[in-house]
Write a protein that holds these residues in place. Structure first.
Motif, short mmCIF file in Angstrom:
data_model
loop_
_atom_site.label_atom_id
_atom_site.label_comp_id
_atom_site.label_asym_id
_atom_site.label_seq_id
_atom_site.Cartn_x
_atom_site.Cartn_y
_atom_site.Cartn_z
N THR A 43 2.71 19.70 -6.79
CA THR A 43 2.57 19.09 -8.11
C THR A 43 1.40 19.70 -8.88
N HIS A 44 1.56 19.72 -10.21
CA HIS A 44 0.49 20.19 -11.10
C HIS A 44 0.04 19.10 -12.07
N LEU A 45 0.89 18.12 -12.30
CA LEU A 45 0.58 17.02 -13.20
C LEU A 45 0.63 15.70 -12.44
N ILE A 46 -0.19 14.74 -12.85
CA ILE A 46 -0.20 13.46 -12.15
C ILE A 46 1.13 12.72 -12.32
N ARG A 47 1.82 12.94 -13.42
CA ARG A 47 3.11 12.29 -13.59
C ARG A 47 4.15 12.86 -12.62
N GLN A 48 3.97 14.11 -12.19
CA GLN A 48 4.85 14.66 -11.16
C GLN A 48 4.61 13.96 -9.83
N VAL A 49 3.35 13.61 -9.56
CA VAL A 49 3.03 12.85 -8.35
C VAL A 49 3.73 11.50 -8.38
N SER A 50 3.61 10.82 -9.51
CA SER A 50 4.25 9.50 -9.65
C SER A 50 5.76 9.60 -9.45
N SER A 51 6.38 10.63 -10.03
CA SER A 51 7.83 10.80 -9.90
C SER A 51 8.23 11.09 -8.46
N ALA A 52 7.45 11.92 -7.78
CA ALA A 52 7.76 12.27 -6.40
C ALA A 52 7.66 11.05 -5.48
N ILE A 53 6.66 10.22 -5.72
CA ILE A 53 6.51 9.00 -4.91
C ILE A 53 7.66 8.05 -5.19
N ALA A 54 8.03 7.92 -6.45
CA ALA A 54 9.14 7.03 -6.82
C ALA A 54 10.45 7.49 -6.17
N LEU A 55 10.70 8.81 -6.16
CA LEU A 55 11.91 9.34 -5.53
C LEU A 55 11.90 9.07 -4.03
N PHE A 56 10.73 9.26 -3.40
CA PHE A 56 10.62 8.97 -1.98
C PHE A 56 10.91 7.50 -1.70
N ARG A 57 10.35 6.63 -2.53
CA ARG A 57 10.55 5.18 -2.33
C ARG A 57 12.01 4.80 -2.47
N ASP A 58 12.74 5.50 -3.34
CA ASP A 58 14.17 5.23 -3.49
C ASP A 58 14.94 5.57 -2.22
N GLU A 59 14.40 6.48 -1.42
CA GLU A 59 15.07 6.91 -0.19
C GLU A 59 14.70 6.07 1.03
N VAL A 60 13.68 5.23 0.87
CA VAL A 60 13.26 4.38 2.00
C VAL A 60 14.30 3.27 2.17
N LEU A 61 15.03 3.32 3.28
CA LEU A 61 16.14 2.39 3.49
C LEU A 61 15.67 1.00 3.87
N SER A 62 14.58 0.94 4.62
CA SER A 62 14.10 -0.36 5.09
C SER A 62 12.58 -0.38 5.06
N ALA A 63 12.01 -0.87 3.95
CA ALA A 63 10.56 -0.94 3.84
C ALA A 63 10.00 -1.96 4.81
N ARG A 64 8.84 -1.67 5.34
CA ARG A 64 8.19 -2.62 6.23
C ARG A 64 7.78 -3.85 5.43
N PRO A 65 8.25 -5.03 5.84
CA PRO A 65 7.93 -6.24 5.07
C PRO A 65 6.46 -6.60 5.21
N PRO A 66 5.95 -7.41 4.27
CA PRO A 66 4.55 -7.85 4.39
C PRO A 66 4.31 -8.50 5.75
N ARG A 67 3.12 -8.26 6.29
CA ARG A 67 2.78 -8.81 7.60
C ARG A 67 1.71 -9.89 7.38
N ARG A 68 2.05 -11.10 7.75
CA ARG A 68 1.14 -12.23 7.54
C ARG A 68 -0.01 -12.18 8.53
N ILE A 69 -1.22 -12.40 8.04
CA ILE A 69 -2.37 -12.54 8.92
C ILE A 69 -2.44 -14.00 9.32
N PRO A 70 -2.36 -14.32 10.62
CA PRO A 70 -2.34 -15.74 11.04
C PRO A 70 -3.57 -16.49 10.57
N HIS A 71 -3.36 -17.77 10.22
CA HIS A 71 -4.49 -18.59 9.80
C HIS A 71 -4.23 -20.03 10.23
#
Length: 325
Positions: free
Chosen positions: A297-325
């Motif tokens: 990448t050369h522009l920060i908006r290219q970084v944002s686009s690349a991350i967004a494309l990667f996120r679209d390919e993530v089939l199963s995101a790790r859900p939030p993990r609760r810290i016990p209390h």
């Protein structure tokens, strides 16, 4: 594998013991460089030559020609761009000069990995730097990319990518510090997953432990003063992250509101916010699942686009993990 050290020593400062010229740089822009101030001051007080830099959100394009060390990297002094109200690097330079420290903070342009790497190379070679400490105010620099929420990783991981691919003879250490545990819940980060990621970095040998910034130390007291100075001089856009960390250093707890920017949100200022978590940069970089996607990448908006494309390919995101209390 991380080298052995003794329990009574600090692994981060042990790794920097032989270094003489150290660059402390803010990874994520804005006021991130303030998050590295306690460590930078400690190194200065040890007699090290310390240089400061930050990925800048300010309008640095209009700085005079003699400010620029190379493309995308400028030296900011206390009298730079007096007409700009928002200029964290200049505000810090003014505070440093007021307290008798070298009053220069370098500003990186907000660009992609390739030009940022070239700018880092120019800065490191200019000062013959032998160790780099990259600092994130917050924890989104620790996100792999498959978590339910990443916070705001674009600038942080652009900085990681730029330095991970930088091989300069004489640079013996590249380290990462994260401070402000809990503050990124404001941006949707699961801090249970942050802890899980730190545990994985420990298994990989890339975690160097944690230590706190105490207001009973000279550096802790100066950090609190610097943050108060920044808030007074940037009243329209104070740093939520560093304001929260400074509040934690002073013993505040809970929903501490110090700016209208957080109105309607519940903050959780707590003692863990004053902890530095330290890592080897290359080990941290290896665990990022999309770092190769932003390499060219050369522009920060290219970084944002690349991350967004990667996120679209993530089939199963790790859900939030609760810290016990």
């Amino acid at each position: 594998m991380t080298a052995m050290t003794a329990l009574h020593t600090n692994p981060l400062f042990d790794r920097l013991h032989e270094a003489q010229r150290i660059l402390v740089a803010g990874a994520g822009g804005g006021f991130d460089i303030y998050s590295g101030l306690p460590v930078a001051l400690s190194l200065l007080h040890q007699g090290k030559e310390v240089h400061l830099a930050n990925l800048s959100f300010a309008a640095i394009e209009g700085l005079p020609p003699d400010s620029w060390l190379a493309p995308d990297i400028a030296a900011v002094t206390p009298d730079a761009a007096p007409h700009q109200a928002y200029f964290p690097e200049r505000t810090l330079a003014r505070w440093l000069a007021l307290h008798g420290y070298p009053g220069t903070v370098h500003a990186f342009a907000r660009v992609g990995v390739q030009p940022l790497r070239a700018a880092y190379r120019a800065l490191i070679e200019h000062y013959a730097i032998d160790a780099v400490v990259l600092v994130d105010g917050g924890t989104d620099i620790l996100m792999r990319g498959d978590e339910s929420g990443l916070g705001t990783p674009e600038e942080d991981l652009t900085s990681v990518g730029a330095l991970a691919g930088l091989d300069i003879a004489g640079v013996t250490e590249k380290l990462v510090l994260s401070i402000g545990f809990g503050v990124d819940a404001y941006h949707g980060v699961s801090h249970g997953l942050v802890l899980e990621n730190i545990a994985a970095l420990e298994r990989d040998g890339a975690y160097l432990g944690a230590f706190s910034v105490s207001r009973t130390t000279r550096e802790g007291a100066l950090f609190v003063d610097a943050v108060a100075h920044a808030q007074a001089n940037t009243p329209e856009h104070p740093s939520i992250v560093n304001g929260s960390i400074a509040a934690a250093v002073q013993g505040a707890f809970g929903d501490v509101q110090f700016t209208d920017r957080t109105r309607g949100s519940e903050l959780f200022v707590n003692p863990l916010m004053s902890l530095y978590f330290a890592f080897e940069l290359d080990g941290l970089a290896r665990r990022c699942l999309y770092l190769d996607r932003i390499e060219d990448t050369h522009l920060i908006r290219q970084v944002s686009s690349a991350i967004a494309l990667f996120r679209d390919e993530v089939l199963s995101a790790r859900p939030p993990r609760r810290i016990p209390h």
